[in-house]
Design a protein around this motif. Sequence first.
Motif, PDB file in Angstrom:
ATOM      1  N   GLY A   1       0.577  -1.166   0.074  1.00  0.00           N
ATOM      2  CA  GLY A   1      -0.067  -0.098  -0.053  1.00  0.00           C
ATOM      3  C   GLY A   1       0.770   1.330  -0.043  1.00  0.00           C
ATOM      4  O   GLY A   1       0.289   2.362  -0.598  1.00  0.00           O
ATOM      5  N   TYR A   2       1.809   1.472   0.685  1.00  0.00           N
ATOM      6  CA  TYR A   2       2.597   2.495   1.084  1.00  0.00           C
ATOM      7  C   TYR A   2       3.101   3.454  -0.426  1.00  0.00           C
ATOM      8  O   TYR A   2       2.736   4.490  -0.499  1.00  0.00           O
ATOM      9  N   PRO A   3       3.641   2.602  -1.321  1.00  0.00           N
ATOM     10  CA  PRO A   3       4.263   3.077  -2.608  1.00  0.00           C
ATOM     11  C   PRO A   3       3.158   3.957  -3.288  1.00  0.00           C
ATOM     12  O   PRO A   3       3.406   4.803  -3.905  1.00  0.00           O
ATOM     13  N   ARG A   4       2.059   3.399  -3.347  1.00  0.00           N
ATOM     14  CA  ARG A   4       0.833   4.195  -4.214  1.00  0.00           C
ATOM     15  C   ARG A   4       0.375   5.422  -3.544  1.00  0.00           C
ATOM     16  O   ARG A   4      -0.289   6.142  -4.115  1.00  0.00           O
ATOM     17  N   LEU A   5       0.792   5.785  -2.179  1.00  0.00           N
ATOM     18  CA  LEU A   5       0.710   6.826  -1.702  1.00  0.00           C
ATOM     19  C   LEU A   5       1.858   7.741  -1.717  1.00  0.00           C
ATOM     20  O   LEU A   5       1.704   8.694  -1.464  1.00  0.00           O
ATOM     21  N   GLY A   6       2.889   7.137  -2.306  1.00  0.00           N
ATOM     22  CA  GLY A   6       4.100   7.997  -2.498  1.00  0.00           C
ATOM     23  C   GLY A   6       4.866   8.007  -0.997  1.00  0.00           C
ATOM     24  O   GLY A   6       5.535   9.014  -1.171  1.00  0.00           O
ATOM     25  N   THR A   7       4.810   6.918  -0.254  1.00  0.00           N
ATOM     26  CA  THR A   7       5.710   7.145   0.979  1.00  0.00           C
ATOM     27  C   THR A   7       6.260   5.659   1.126  1.00  0.00           C
ATOM     28  O   THR A   7       5.979   4.834   0.541  1.00  0.00           O
ATOM     29  N   SER A   8       7.213   5.750   2.178  1.00  0.00           N
ATOM     30  CA  SER A   8       7.654   4.482   2.554  1.00  0.00           C
ATOM     31  C   SER A   8       7.036   3.932   3.453  1.00  0.00           C
ATOM     32  O   SER A   8       6.165   4.528   4.247  1.00  0.00           O
ATOM     33  N   SER A   9       7.299   2.745   4.237  1.00  0.00           N
ATOM     34  CA  SER A   9       6.633   1.853   5.251  1.00  0.00           C
ATOM     35  C   SER A   9       6.930   2.613   6.714  1.00  0.00           C
ATOM     36  O   SER A   9       7.667   3.340   6.812  1.00  0.00           O
ATOM     37  N   ASP A  10       5.933   1.998   7.542  1.00  0.00           N
ATOM     38  CA  ASP A  10       6.233   2.306   9.000  1.00  0.00           C
ATOM     39  C   ASP A  10       5.731   0.931   9.625  1.00  0.00           C
ATOM     40  O   ASP A  10       5.538   0.041   9.023  1.00  0.00           O
ATOM     41  N   GLY A  11       5.781   0.828  10.883  1.00  0.00           N
ATOM     42  CA  GLY A  11       5.300  -0.078  11.781  1.00  0.00           C
ATOM     43  C   GLY A  11       6.211  -1.426  11.521  1.00  0.00           C
ATOM     44  O   GLY A  11       5.857  -2.521  11.977  1.00  0.00           O
ATOM     45  N   GLY A  12       7.472  -1.240  10.892  1.00  0.00           N
ATOM     46  CA  GLY A  12       8.457  -2.316  10.721  1.00  0.00           C
ATOM     47  C   GLY A  12       8.244  -3.187   9.702  1.00  0.00           C
ATOM     48  O   GLY A  12       8.842  -4.219   9.733  1.00  0.00           O
ATOM     49  N   LEU A  13       7.575  -2.726   8.676  1.00  0.00           N
ATOM     50  CA  LEU A  13       7.033  -3.842   7.652  1.00  0.00           C
ATOM     51  C   LEU A  13       8.352  -4.191   6.774  1.00  0.00           C
ATOM     52  O   LEU A  13       8.569  -5.135   6.398  1.00  0.00           O
ATOM     53  N   SER A  14       9.102  -3.155   6.604  1.00  0.00           N
ATOM     54  CA  SER A  14      10.444  -2.885   5.624  1.00  0.00           C
ATOM     55  C   SER A  14      11.344  -3.962   6.523  1.00  0.00           C
ATOM     56  O   SER A  14      12.237  -4.799   5.899  1.00  0.00           O
ATOM     57  N   TYR A  15      11.394  -3.836   7.865  1.00  0.00           N
ATOM     58  CA  TYR A  15      12.242  -4.642   8.433  1.00  0.00           C
ATOM     59  C   TYR A  15      11.957  -6.105   8.564  1.00  0.00           C
ATOM     60  O   TYR A  15      12.620  -7.012   8.466  1.00  0.00           O
ATOM     61  N   GLN A  16      10.585  -6.397   8.741  1.00  0.00           N
ATOM     62  CA  GLN A  16      10.106  -7.800   8.805  1.00  0.00           C
ATOM     63  C   GLN A  16      10.226  -8.644   7.387  1.00  0.00           C
ATOM     64  O   GLN A  16      10.769  -9.840   7.318  1.00  0.00           O
ATOM     65  N   LEU A  17       9.898  -7.812   6.362  1.00  0.00           N
ATOM     66  CA  LEU A  17       9.757  -8.651   5.063  1.00  0.00           C
ATOM     67  C   LEU A  17      11.398  -8.845   4.699  1.00  0.00           C
ATOM     68  O   LEU A  17      11.584  -9.800   4.075  1.00  0.00           O
ATOM     69  N   THR A  18      12.314  -7.962   4.924  1.00  0.00           N
ATOM     70  CA  THR A  18      13.603  -7.981   4.673  1.00  0.00           C
ATOM     71  C   THR A  18      14.316  -9.238   5.439  1.00  0.00           C
ATOM     72  O   THR A  18      15.018 -10.215   5.141  1.00  0.00           O
ATOM     73  N   ARG A  19      14.054  -9.144   6.718  1.00  0.00           N
ATOM     74  CA  ARG A  19      14.481 -10.372   7.758  1.00  0.00           C
ATOM     75  C   ARG A  19      13.966 -11.539   7.230  1.00  0.00           C
ATOM     76  O   ARG A  19      14.839 -12.662   7.334  1.00  0.00           O
ATOM     77  N   ARG A  20      12.672 -11.589   7.020  1.00  0.00           N
ATOM     78  CA  ARG A  20      12.358 -12.879   6.825  1.00  0.00           C
ATOM     79  C   ARG A  20      12.510 -13.487   5.204  1.00  0.00           C
ATOM     80  O   ARG A  20      12.552 -14.909   4.890  1.00  0.00           O
ATOM     81  N   LEU A  21      12.406 -12.363   4.266  1.00  0.00           N
ATOM     82  CA  LEU A  21      12.533 -12.831   2.719  1.00  0.00           C
ATOM     83  C   LEU A  21      13.779 -12.443   2.151  1.00  0.00           C
ATOM     84  O   LEU A  21      14.019 -13.172   1.062  1.00  0.00           O
ATOM     85  N   GLY A  22      14.683 -11.822   2.713  1.00  0.00           N
ATOM     86  CA  GLY A  22      15.740 -11.133   2.144  1.00  0.00           C
ATOM     87  C   GLY A  22      15.552 -10.078   1.412  1.00  0.00           C
ATOM     88  O   GLY A  22      14.427  -9.641   1.037  1.00  0.00           O
TER      89      GLY A  22
END
Length: 259
Positions: A134-155
């Motif tokens: 959802g975030y990129p469609r609004l023109g922003t980066s993530s919050d709530g640790g989503l970038s952290y969680q997805l990177t840690r789990r998926l690479g």
Amino acid sequence: MANNITLSQTDDIVIVTVSNNEQANTIDISFCEELLSALDDVEISQQYRAVILRAKGSVFSAGGDLAQILECLDKGDGSLEALISAFHAVILAIRRLPLPVIASVQGAAAGAGFSLAMACDAVVAANTAKFVVGYPRLGTSSDGGLSYQLTRRLGPARALDIFLRKEALSAAEAQSLGLVQRLTDPSSLEDTAFELAKTMSNHPSVTVAEIKSLIGALSDDGLEQHLEREKQAFLRCASMAGFRTSVAQFVQQSKARKH
């Protein structure tokens, strides 16, 4: 707005229910304050073995309350930063709670709702659920640790691909990536979440708490610092005129659908 976050108990499992269906269980400052208070009550009580976080209605959460975000932007008084900080306090509280926390997800978990689900120790999802960045469609980066969680789990490569290209995952895709631990029919969602909560907590409480703490020490030690980086990145994006325009458009579209 009142989010009607309530606690109920079945055996030694506490069920935290969000009931704000008219607003698609969006996340605003009131939501954050109420949920943080509920999590504090759970920890203080010391009578529960596991937590199920669920939401009433057709969706788990449509994400951040865009009307409140637009209001914060118009005020320009630091209230947007305060909102993100409040949400991040909820994320840290979930990660630090010495009990397994299971998200029970139906419909969409979008934006901050996706972040909230990923902060939990396990996710049970209806097979009709979807997880939307959802975030990129609004023109922003993530919050709530989503970038952290997805990177840690998926690479890094797969996380970046989901953020910038795919943006949404079906429940089956999320399970195949290890983001969802149980997939079930919508009618069985509540029972499946309860069964998983019982299984994960079927050990001495101190054992469960120590194991979660040890695993958290390996995976979450950098989370608080990353949340601060996410907040600052979000605020930089939010300062751009295009972000306010996108948010205003989404708010107008939402109002039009209600009339």
